[in-house]
Enzyme design. Structure first.
Site, PDB file in Angstrom:
ATOM      1  N   LYS A 125       0.818 -14.619   7.431  1.00  0.00           N
ATOM      2  CA  LYS A 125       1.008 -15.321   6.152  1.00  0.00           C
ATOM      3  C   LYS A 125      -0.383 -15.543   5.559  1.00  0.00           C
ATOM      4  O   LYS A 125      -1.372 -15.601   6.298  1.00  0.00           O
ATOM      5  CB  LYS A 125       1.656 -16.688   6.393  1.00  0.00           C
ATOM      6  CG  LYS A 125       3.040 -16.659   6.995  1.00  0.00           C
ATOM      7  CD  LYS A 125       4.101 -16.841   5.904  1.00  0.00           C
ATOM      8  CE  LYS A 125       5.491 -16.886   6.475  1.00  0.00           C
ATOM      9  NZ  LYS A 125       5.735 -18.105   7.249  1.00  0.00           N
ATOM     10  N   HIS A 128      -4.017 -19.969   2.818  1.00  0.00           N
ATOM     11  CA  HIS A 128      -3.985 -20.473   1.445  1.00  0.00           C
ATOM     12  C   HIS A 128      -4.970 -21.618   1.223  1.00  0.00           C
ATOM     13  O   HIS A 128      -5.685 -22.034   2.136  1.00  0.00           O
ATOM     14  CB  HIS A 128      -2.567 -20.820   1.008  1.00  0.00           C
ATOM     15  CG  HIS A 128      -1.913 -21.866   1.843  1.00  0.00           C
ATOM     16  ND1 HIS A 128      -2.347 -23.161   1.875  1.00  0.00           N
ATOM     17  CD2 HIS A 128      -0.849 -21.798   2.685  1.00  0.00           C
ATOM     18  CE1 HIS A 128      -1.574 -23.855   2.681  1.00  0.00           C
ATOM     19  NE2 HIS A 128      -0.670 -23.051   3.201  1.00  0.00           N
ATOM     20  N   HIS A 131      -5.105 -24.483   3.565  1.00  0.00           N
ATOM     21  CA  HIS A 131      -5.808 -24.210   4.818  1.00  0.00           C
ATOM     22  C   HIS A 131      -7.322 -24.307   4.606  1.00  0.00           C
ATOM     23  O   HIS A 131      -8.058 -24.702   5.510  1.00  0.00           O
ATOM     24  CB  HIS A 131      -5.451 -22.818   5.356  1.00  0.00           C
ATOM     25  CG  HIS A 131      -4.011 -22.691   5.765  1.00  0.00           C
ATOM     26  ND1 HIS A 131      -3.192 -21.710   5.274  1.00  0.00           N
ATOM     27  CD2 HIS A 131      -3.247 -23.434   6.595  1.00  0.00           C
ATOM     28  CE1 HIS A 131      -1.975 -21.857   5.798  1.00  0.00           C
ATOM     29  NE2 HIS A 131      -1.994 -22.889   6.600  1.00  0.00           N
TER      30      HIS A 131
HETATM   31  N1  ARG Z   1       0.362 -23.874  10.764  1.00  0.00           N
HETATM   32  C1  ARG Z   1       0.703 -25.062  10.041  1.00  0.00           C
HETATM   33  C2  ARG Z   1       0.769 -24.759   8.548  1.00  0.00           C
HETATM   34  O1  ARG Z   1       0.189 -23.813   8.082  1.00  0.00           O
HETATM   35  C3  ARG Z   1      -0.276 -26.173  10.250  1.00  0.00           C
HETATM   36  C4  ARG Z   1      -0.399 -26.642  11.667  1.00  0.00           C
HETATM   37  C5  ARG Z   1      -0.828 -28.042  11.742  1.00  0.00           C
HETATM   38  N2  ARG Z   1      -1.096 -28.480  13.069  1.00  0.00           N
HETATM   39  C6  ARG Z   1      -0.208 -28.950  13.935  1.00  0.00           C
HETATM   40  N3  ARG Z   1      -0.630 -29.313  15.123  1.00  0.00           N
HETATM   41  N4  ARG Z   1       1.057 -29.017  13.634  1.00  0.00           N
HETATM   42  O2  ARG Z   1       1.416 -25.510   7.822  1.00  0.00           O
END
Ligand code: ARG
Length: 566
Positions: A125, A128, A131
């Protein structure tokens, strides 16, 4: 020397107050003309049975001026202290000289581990803008905690597990084009993933196929596993390009998949503690006493979810790192998720879970098309970074056509401008990106701070042959010099406040003010002009040198690099 402690200890002596109480009561006057430190006498009125103004007058008489204190004045119920500027400047400048890049650091973190989890993009993905926000804040916090002596581990909790990988495998087997994927991995994987959803609307059996593939993946099937790994490796190459541009490094890339075999234990523990209840076939932890929805642990088909993986991850981190703090830099939309998992961990009796904190942040808006290069609906980060670099290059080329190292400068300034923008306000505020203010070399921006630094460095280069290490700081006591020196002395407080609140913008605001004071100083106090005598030159050069050290260090805390000339 701690000038404040010198004053408040003496007050404690004269009044019988406890030292800490005296120190806590002291204030910074609202206006520099009122002195460097103020002590309000109002709370003493009751004990001493006198009007605050009378107490202040009495103490002003008793307080011995001399040494670090040049003047003591009673003003209403306040006692105002003026430090000896020369003593103060000598103290701060020699302190910065001795400490170098360690100025403003402390030993508060010795023996404690802080985990900062940030960035955490999803495989296949797009990386973005959210992030990027997480990456900017997390990288900054990691550097800030390090400066305070903590053992810091930067963690990237990759989104590399979940039912979506079953869909991706199915999509790949149906429409995957290897050449296209290898050319632009994330773009192409996203395309077939979107196509999968469109097709599944028409033919729901595709969803069953996807579930089957995810099950295969969970069971360690060779083909499913190697496809998953292929998607992951390709995505990581793309993410790495962004991290390299930003100068960001992680100590661990253990993502959700890493915890896939560590969830049974979590389910067992929760079941043993009697925390699991059934709801519509799913196993959940009820959180109604907190007025929040239950936390799902196992779906009705027995599959684990995002929350289960996060709980397993927290337990693993506790065991592996015995952390003091476990910080999650993740956007505000996931606030409920973190509330739920923290509540579950607390109910499980895991005391250490009180060290877990969700450090949230707001949304980013990209007004106008100029900002965003769009592929479909998604803003590709690399494009935004490159656009900033290109715009910076154009600015440099038009203002100083024969500047050296334009590539390197455009990169450091263009990227710095973006990081600065993310760290400019308290993180919960939404951000509206604007190229004009981001790249305004005269406004509150990274280029402005970088320019101040470069300006200072160029002065030092031109001063070749002058040794300012033994400068007489009593020659640098003008208002501008003194304000600047005071600000240099406040660096450690700013770093500490930023860590206490997990708010990098406090360092951002600090360095912006420092750059402003530095500008004011060199615009009003000539440094290398012929008519400046050599001793004054030395004192001013010592200040320039110290200011450069601190600006560079503070920008580093924000992930922003400096350039030697601009
Ligand atoms: N991968 C998730 C996203 O892009 C964020 C992860 C955040 N960290 C966690 N420990 N849940 O939305």
């Amino acid at each position: 020397m701690d000038f404040k402690a010198y004053v408040t200890d003496k007050i404690a002596e004269l009044t019988g107050l406890d030292r800490t109480a005296a120190s806590n009561a002291a204030e910074t006057p609202p206006d520099e003309k009122m002195g460097d430190l103020a002590f309000p006498c109002f709370p003493l009125a009751k004990v001493m049975r006198k009007a605050p103004a009378a107490i202040a007058a009495e103490l002003a008489e008793k307080f011995p001026a001399g040494g670090p204190v040049a003047k003591v004045e009673a003003a209403g119920g306040y006692l105002n202290f003026f430090f000896d500027r020369a003593e103060f400047a000598k103290d701060i400048i020699s302190g910065i000289n001795a400490a170098g890049e360690k100025w403003g650091s402390s030993g508060e973190g010795a023996g404690k581990t802080v985990l900062v989890e940030y960035s955490s993009p999803n495989i296949a993905k797009p990386f973005h803008i959210g992030h990027l926000f997480s990456t900017a804040v997390g990288n900054s916090l990691a550097r800030i905690y390090k400066h305070l002596g903590y053992n810091v581990q930067s963690l990237n909790h990759l989104g590399d597990w979940g039912t979506q990988f079953g869909k991706l495998i199915s999509a790949y087997k149906r429409w995957g084009d290897k050449a296209a994927i290898e050319k632009e991995p994330i773009k192409e994987l996203l395309r077939i993933y979107v196509k999968f959803h469109e097709e599944a609307e028409k033919d729901p059996s595709l969803d069953d196929e996807a579930r089957m593939y995810f099950k295969k993946l969970e069971d360690g099937d060779d083909e499913a596993t190697s496809l998953w790994k292929y998607f992951k490796d390709l995505s990581l190459v793309e993410f790495q390009r962004v991290y390299d541009m930003l100068g960001v490094k992680f100590d661990s890339y253990n993502g959700e998949a890493f915890y896939s075999d560590k969830m049974d234990e979590v389910v067992d523990i929760l079941r043993e503690k009697g925390l699991l209840t059934e709801s519509d076939g799913a196993q959940v932890v009820d959180l109604s006493e907190l007025n929040i929805p239950p936390c799902i642990i196992l779906k009705s088909d027995g599959a684990t979810i995002y929350a289960t993986r996060d709980i397993a991850a927290a337990l693993y981190r506790h065991r592996t790192y015995d952390f003091y703090k476990n910080i999650y830099v993740v956007g505000t939309p996931q606030a409920l998720h973190f509330k739920q998992i923290f509540a579950v961990m607390k109910k499980a009796g895991w005391d250490w879970s009180s060290g877990c904190t969700h450090v949230n942040f707001g949304l980013v808006k990209l007004p106008g098309k100029a900002m965003s290069t769009r592929h479909g609906d998604v803003v590709f980060l690399e494009d935004v970074l490159n656009e900033s670099i290109e715009k910076t290059r154009a600015i440099i080329e038009s203002s100083s056509p024969d500047a050296s190292d334009i590539d390197e400068k455009s990169k450091k300034i263009g990227i710095g401008a973006i990081l600065y923008t993310f760290l400019k306000n308290s993180r919960e505020k939404d951000i509206v990106f604007s190229w004009e203010s981001m790249l305004d070399f005269e406004g509150e921006s990274a280029p402005y701070c970088q320019y101040s630094y470069a300006r200072g460095r160029s002065i030092l280069r031109r001063a070749e042959g002058i040794d300012w290490s033994d400068a007489d700081m009593s020659l640098a006591a003008s208002d501008e010099e003194y304000s600047l020196v005071k600000q240099l002395g406040l660096y450690g407080d700013a770093v500490k406040a930023a860590a206490d609140k997990n708010e990098p913008f406090l360092v951002n605001r600090y360095v912006t003010n420092l750059a402003k004071l530095f500008n004011k100083f060199y615009n009003t106090n000539p440094i290398l002009k012929d008519d400046v005598d050599i001793e004054t030159k030395k004192a001013r050069l010592a200040i320039v040198d110290a200011a450069c050290t601190v600006i560079k260090s503070a920008l580093y805390m924000l992930g922003i690099e400096t350039v030697e000339s601009m």
